[in-house]
Motif scaffolding. Structure first.
Motif, mmCIF file in Angstrom:
data_model
loop_
_atom_site.group_PDB
_atom_site.id
_atom_site.type_symbol
_atom_site.label_atom_id
_atom_site.label_comp_id
_atom_site.label_asym_id
_atom_site.label_seq_id
_atom_site.Cartn_x
_atom_site.Cartn_y
_atom_site.Cartn_z
ATOM 1 N N SER A 173 -60.805 52.630 -54.208
ATOM 2 C CA SER A 173 -61.229 53.417 -53.045
ATOM 3 C C SER A 173 -62.722 53.246 -52.762
ATOM 4 C CB SER A 173 -60.917 54.902 -53.257
ATOM 5 O OG SER A 173 -59.554 55.091 -53.439
ATOM 6 N N ASN A 207 -63.522 49.506 -51.467
ATOM 7 C CA ASN A 207 -63.003 49.164 -50.137
ATOM 8 C C ASN A 207 -63.724 49.889 -49.017
ATOM 9 O OD1 ASN A 207 -61.171 47.187 -50.826
ATOM 10 N ND2 ASN A 207 -59.674 48.700 -51.429
ATOM 11 N N THR A 208 -64.468 50.951 -49.337
ATOM 12 C CA THR A 208 -65.283 51.569 -48.276
ATOM 13 C C THR A 208 -66.435 50.671 -47.876
ATOM 14 O OG1 THR A 208 -66.691 52.696 -49.884
ATOM 15 C CG2 THR A 208 -64.765 53.896 -49.085
#
Length: 198
Positions: A192, A195-196
């Motif tokens: 998470s 991937n930001t």
């Protein structure tokens, strides 16, 4: 779609759940497709710099980026209409502590359809992007050694370039393939967070 999926599933309407699952599937595949198209664009920009003219370039990219996932989702609906539906999602078997709550989630119920239309598709995109990543790194290295002596960049600049290419080509999504076993929760947080940066 991901955030409202559980809420839509709670209504208990089969058609709404199929629509939510197919939309989630479509947007996930579109994300992968656009990552692949970004690799093609980078290849054209850094490797095939000259003699590359594609008429209606953006229009063709948009047709591919939005069209390929649409064809896959429509094909899934035509071949196996029951592939989409509501699943009881519980995370108890993967974590150290059992969870007391579980939610319905609209997604692909058929494992074969999931592995062919999501995992295999994403795997092909990742292999292609890794290939382009290697070719672009080789091209950057050749440009670095062919540049005049006073204009060479340092190692830190090269590492920044490699990191930005990794994020841009979506290579951090590969962490998602390893989110099982005892390190699952840590890898999900890492997945998470990385991937930001894409």
């Amino acid at each position: 779609m991901f955030l409202v999926n559980s809420w839509l599933s709670s209504w208990g309407l089969y058609g709404l759940c199929v629509a939510a699952a197919s939309m989630l599937h479509y947007f996930l595949l579109a994300s992968f497709t656009w990552m692949g198209l970004e690799a093609v664009n980078m290849y054209f920009a850094l490797v095939k710099v000259f003699n590359v003219y594609v008429p209606s370039y953006i229009l063709k990219f948009c047709a591919l980026g939005w069209g390929i996932p649409l064809v896959i989702c429509v094909t899934v609906l035509m071949v196996n209409r029951d592939a989409y539906g509501s699943l009881l999602y519980t995370d108890a078997s993967y974590t150290l502590e059992p969870l007391d709550n579980s939610d319905n989630f609209c997604w692909l119920k058929d494992d074969l359809t999931f592995f062919v239309s999501v995992v295999a598709y994403a795997g092909l995109i990742f292999l292609f992007n890794i290939g382009v990543f290697v070719v672009v790194l080789i091209q950057i290295r050749h440009m670095r050694f062919n540049s005049p002596a006073g204009t060479r960049r340092g190692l830190l600049q090269d590492l920044k370039g490699v990191a930005s290419l990794t994020f841009l080509l979506g290579l951090t999504w590969t962490v998602g393939f390893f989110t099982w076993g005892p390190a699952r929760v840590v890898l999900l947080y890492l997945f998470s967070g990385l991937n930001t940066l894409q």
